[in-house]
Design a protein around this motif. Structure first.
Motif, PDB file in Angstrom:
ATOM      1  N   LEU A 298      -9.010  -8.563   5.404  1.00 14.63           N
ATOM      2  CA  LEU A 298      -8.375  -9.525   4.497  1.00 14.63           C
ATOM      3  C   LEU A 298      -8.655 -10.965   4.944  1.00 14.63           C
ATOM      4  O   LEU A 298      -9.002 -11.819   4.133  1.00 14.63           O
TER       5      LEU A 298
ATOM      6  N   TRP B 237      -3.573  -9.784  -2.513  1.00 11.95           N
ATOM      7  CA  TRP B 237      -2.900  -9.661  -1.223  1.00 11.95           C
ATOM      8  C   TRP B 237      -1.566 -10.372  -1.323  1.00 11.95           C
ATOM      9  O   TRP B 237      -1.335 -11.153  -2.246  1.00 11.95           O
ATOM     10  N   SER B 238      -0.678 -10.090  -0.388  1.00 15.21           N
ATOM     11  CA  SER B 238       0.564 -10.839  -0.347  1.00 15.21           C
ATOM     12  C   SER B 238       1.118 -10.885   1.068  1.00 15.21           C
ATOM     13  O   SER B 238       1.157 -11.932   1.687  1.00 15.21           O
ATOM     14  N   CYS B 239       1.504  -9.738   1.627  1.00 16.05           N
ATOM     15  CA  CYS B 239       2.325  -9.765   2.848  1.00 16.05           C
ATOM     16  C   CYS B 239       1.530  -9.931   4.136  1.00 16.05           C
ATOM     17  O   CYS B 239       2.039 -10.405   5.125  1.00 16.05           O
ATOM     18  N   ARG B 240       0.276  -9.525   4.158  1.00 11.54           N
ATOM     19  CA  ARG B 240      -0.586  -9.516   5.355  1.00 11.54           C
ATOM     20  C   ARG B 240      -0.041  -8.596   6.456  1.00 11.54           C
ATOM     21  O   ARG B 240      -0.426  -8.724   7.613  1.00 11.54           O
TER      22      ARG B 240
ATOM     23  N   ALA C 124       0.926  -4.969   5.804  1.00  9.96           N
ATOM     24  CA  ALA C 124       0.976  -3.561   5.402  1.00  9.96           C
ATOM     25  C   ALA C 124       2.322  -3.123   4.846  1.00  9.96           C
ATOM     26  O   ALA C 124       2.770  -2.014   5.085  1.00  9.96           O
ATOM     27  N   VAL C 125       3.006  -4.015   4.125  1.00 10.24           N
ATOM     28  CA  VAL C 125       4.225  -3.575   3.460  1.00 10.24           C
ATOM     29  C   VAL C 125       4.213  -3.774   1.950  1.00 10.24           C
ATOM     30  O   VAL C 125       4.961  -3.103   1.239  1.00 10.24           O
ATOM     31  N   CYS C 126       3.368  -4.678   1.439  1.00 15.38           N
ATOM     32  CA  CYS C 126       3.454  -4.943  -0.003  1.00 15.38           C
ATOM     33  C   CYS C 126       2.569  -4.011  -0.815  1.00 15.38           C
ATOM     34  O   CYS C 126       2.804  -3.797  -1.995  1.00 15.38           O
ATOM     35  N   GLY C 127       1.521  -3.482  -0.198  1.00 15.67           N
ATOM     36  CA  GLY C 127       0.656  -2.543  -0.899  1.00 15.67           C
ATOM     37  C   GLY C 127      -0.334  -3.184  -1.859  1.00 15.67           C
ATOM     38  O   GLY C 127      -0.904  -2.509  -2.702  1.00 15.67           O
ATOM     39  N   SER C 128      -0.569  -4.493  -1.748  1.00 15.21           N
ATOM     40  CA  SER C 128      -1.458  -5.172  -2.706  1.00 15.21           C
ATOM     41  C   SER C 128      -2.930  -5.099  -2.352  1.00 15.21           C
ATOM     42  O   SER C 128      -3.771  -5.238  -3.228  1.00 15.21           O
ATOM     43  N   CYS C 129      -3.250  -4.936  -1.068  1.00  9.69           N
ATOM     44  CA  CYS C 129      -4.605  -5.234  -0.625  1.00  9.69           C
ATOM     45  C   CYS C 129      -5.471  -3.983  -0.436  1.00  9.69           C
ATOM     46  O   CYS C 129      -6.431  -4.006   0.321  1.00  9.69           O
TER      47      CYS C 129
ATOM     48  N   LEU D  55      -6.021  -0.423   3.622  1.00 10.69           N
ATOM     49  CA  LEU D  55      -5.386  -1.715   3.415  1.00 10.69           C
ATOM     50  C   LEU D  55      -6.238  -2.759   4.135  1.00 10.69           C
ATOM     51  O   LEU D  55      -6.472  -2.645   5.339  1.00 10.69           O
TER      52      LEU D  55
ATOM     53  N   CYS E  85      -5.501  -5.696   5.023  1.00  2.00           N
ATOM     54  CA  CYS E  85      -4.785  -6.501   6.014  1.00  2.00           C
ATOM     55  C   CYS E  85      -4.561  -5.751   7.318  1.00  2.00           C
ATOM     56  O   CYS E  85      -4.301  -6.370   8.352  1.00  2.00           O
TER      57      CYS E  85
HETATM   58  S1  FES Z   1      -1.375  -7.731   2.063  1.00  2.00           S
HETATM   59 FE1  FES Z   1       0.457  -6.548   1.773  1.00  2.00          FE
HETATM   60  S2  FES Z   1      -0.219  -4.548   2.297  1.00  2.00           S
HETATM   61 FE2  FES Z   1      -1.950  -5.758   2.796  1.00  2.00          FE
END
Ligand code: FES
Ligand code: SF4
Lengths: 132, 248
Positions: free
Chosen positions: B40, B58-61, B63-68, B78, B80
């Protein structure tokens, strides 16, 4: 410009032949060996119903090198199938809670495999005992 | 000794710009000082310094938001929590998640997945609603353990990218939504089991699954979605036969 034109990549038709899916394919194919064993037994039943000559021919076939080779191959495939079958078993059941925590899937697989092995062994011993 | 901070790593990224490109194609980027970056961070560096048009979620960097979620060297990961130093030497291939339509570059369409999640009633439906005065719904540690791992799902869709049956049938409810279904059906405070079971019979329900099992292997949260899908095959089958006996 806000254009959504999603592009669909074609799904590869040969996914089953590639890692990591190959193990799944081999596992499913080994199930055919179980059917193979069934076919051999069924052929025996059928020849029994056809009279003593037919039965003798069946027994001769069983003693032939081709049949021994076939049985060795079938046995190996069935053992593999049994192993993977018990690996999947915990995936097909609800979580088993003992006390406060779920029982590890590896433990379920191990206990079930040992149980099945013990049953098979008992069956072999009983059959040998009856045959004697 | 070469300075590891100066190490340059090559990323091959699948690019697609809707309305411009007829089909996706790879673009190559050299990222300097990438040794200790996550994939990321490398993408962010490319966007900041080499090509501002590169699109990814991406969002949280952490491994909790699940975006990446994306395919990294062909595996759903993931971005990130995947570090360049842990990947084999040589160029790193980055593609959008398999089995999903590509919106743009590494961004995929998530609408279908969101609809599936909505379809399984993703909330607790208590048998008798309680008022605040009546106090909380209580649960023992064992009752929590019965569904807890399924509640760890972060909706990253890596499991869908690993599922060949979802690749063949995009309407298949799939592993992630089934994990969520089991998270509620396994909850002792919930009484919505029957409603949810009614949504998963048939080809687009659990029965597209052939127990390939890679979904559980790629899951970054050890949710074990394969367990959620396969235990519900039994539930779906029982429900099919027992519905004649049930009095509504
Ligand atoms: S940026 Fe949130 S899980 Fe990877
Ligand atoms: S089950 Fe695992 S892989 Fe699938 S969406 Fe949830 S967290 Fe991601």
């Amino acid at each position: 410009m806000n254009e959504s034109r999603p592009y669909r990549r074609p799904a590869p038709k040969d996914w089953w032949a590639k890692a990591p899916y190959r193990a799944y394919t081999v596992r499913e194919m080994s199930g055919l060996a179980v059917a193979g064993y069934g076919a051999v037994l069924f052929a025996g039943l059928y020849s029994l119903s056809q009279g003593p000559e037919s039965w003798a021919a069946y027994v001769r076939f069983l003693q032939s090198p081709v049949s021994l080779l076939l049985h060795a191959a079938l046995l190996a495939a069935v053992l593999y199938h049994v192993k993977t079958w018990f690996q999947i078993l915990p995936k097909t059941m609800p979580k088993l809670i003992l006390g406060r925590a779920p029982v590890a899937q590896r433990t379920i697989t191990r206990v079930a495999t040992i149980f099945a092995g013990a049953c098979s062994l008992a069956l072999v011993l009983i059959t040998l005992g009856v045959a004697r | 000794m070469p300075d590891p901070a100066k190490k340059t790593i090559e990323l091959r990224i699948l690019r697609y710009q809707p309305g411009v490109d007829a089909a996706p194609s790879f673009g190559t980027f050299e990222v300097a000082g990438a040794e200790n970056m996550s994939v990321l961070e490398a993408l962010q560096t490319i966007k900041d310094t080499l090509d501002g048009s590169l699109s990814f979620r991406w969002s949280c960097r952490m491994a909790v938001c699940g975006s990446c979620g994306m395919m990294i060297n062909g595996e759903p990961k993931l971005a990130c929590s995947t570090f360049l130093r842990d990947l084999p030497p040589g160029p790193v291939t980055v593609e959008p998640l398999n089995n999903f339509p590509i919106e743009r570059d590494l961004v995929i369409s998530v609408g279908g997945f969101v609809k599936k999640i909505e379809s399984i009633y993703p909330y607790i439906m208590p048998k008798e609603p309680k008022t605040v005065e009546q106090g909380p719904y209580r649960q023992t540690p064992a009752q929590l353990a019965a569904y807890e791992s399924f509640s760890d799902c972060i909706n990253c869709m890596l499991c869908y990218a690993a599922c060949p049956q979802f690749g063949e049938n995009p309407d298949f409810i799939g592993p992630g939504a089934m994990a969520l279904l089991q998270r509620y059906n396994g909850d002792s405070r919930d009484a919505g089991r029957q409603k949810r079971l009614d949504t998963i019979h048939g080809e687009n329900g659990v029965w597209s699954c052939t127990a390939v099992g890679i979904c559980s292997e790629v899951c970054p949260k050890s949710v074990d979605p394969a367990n959620a899908v396969n235990q519900n095959k039994t539930n779906s089958a029982f429900d099919f036969f027992l519905r004649f006996l049930r009095k509504e």
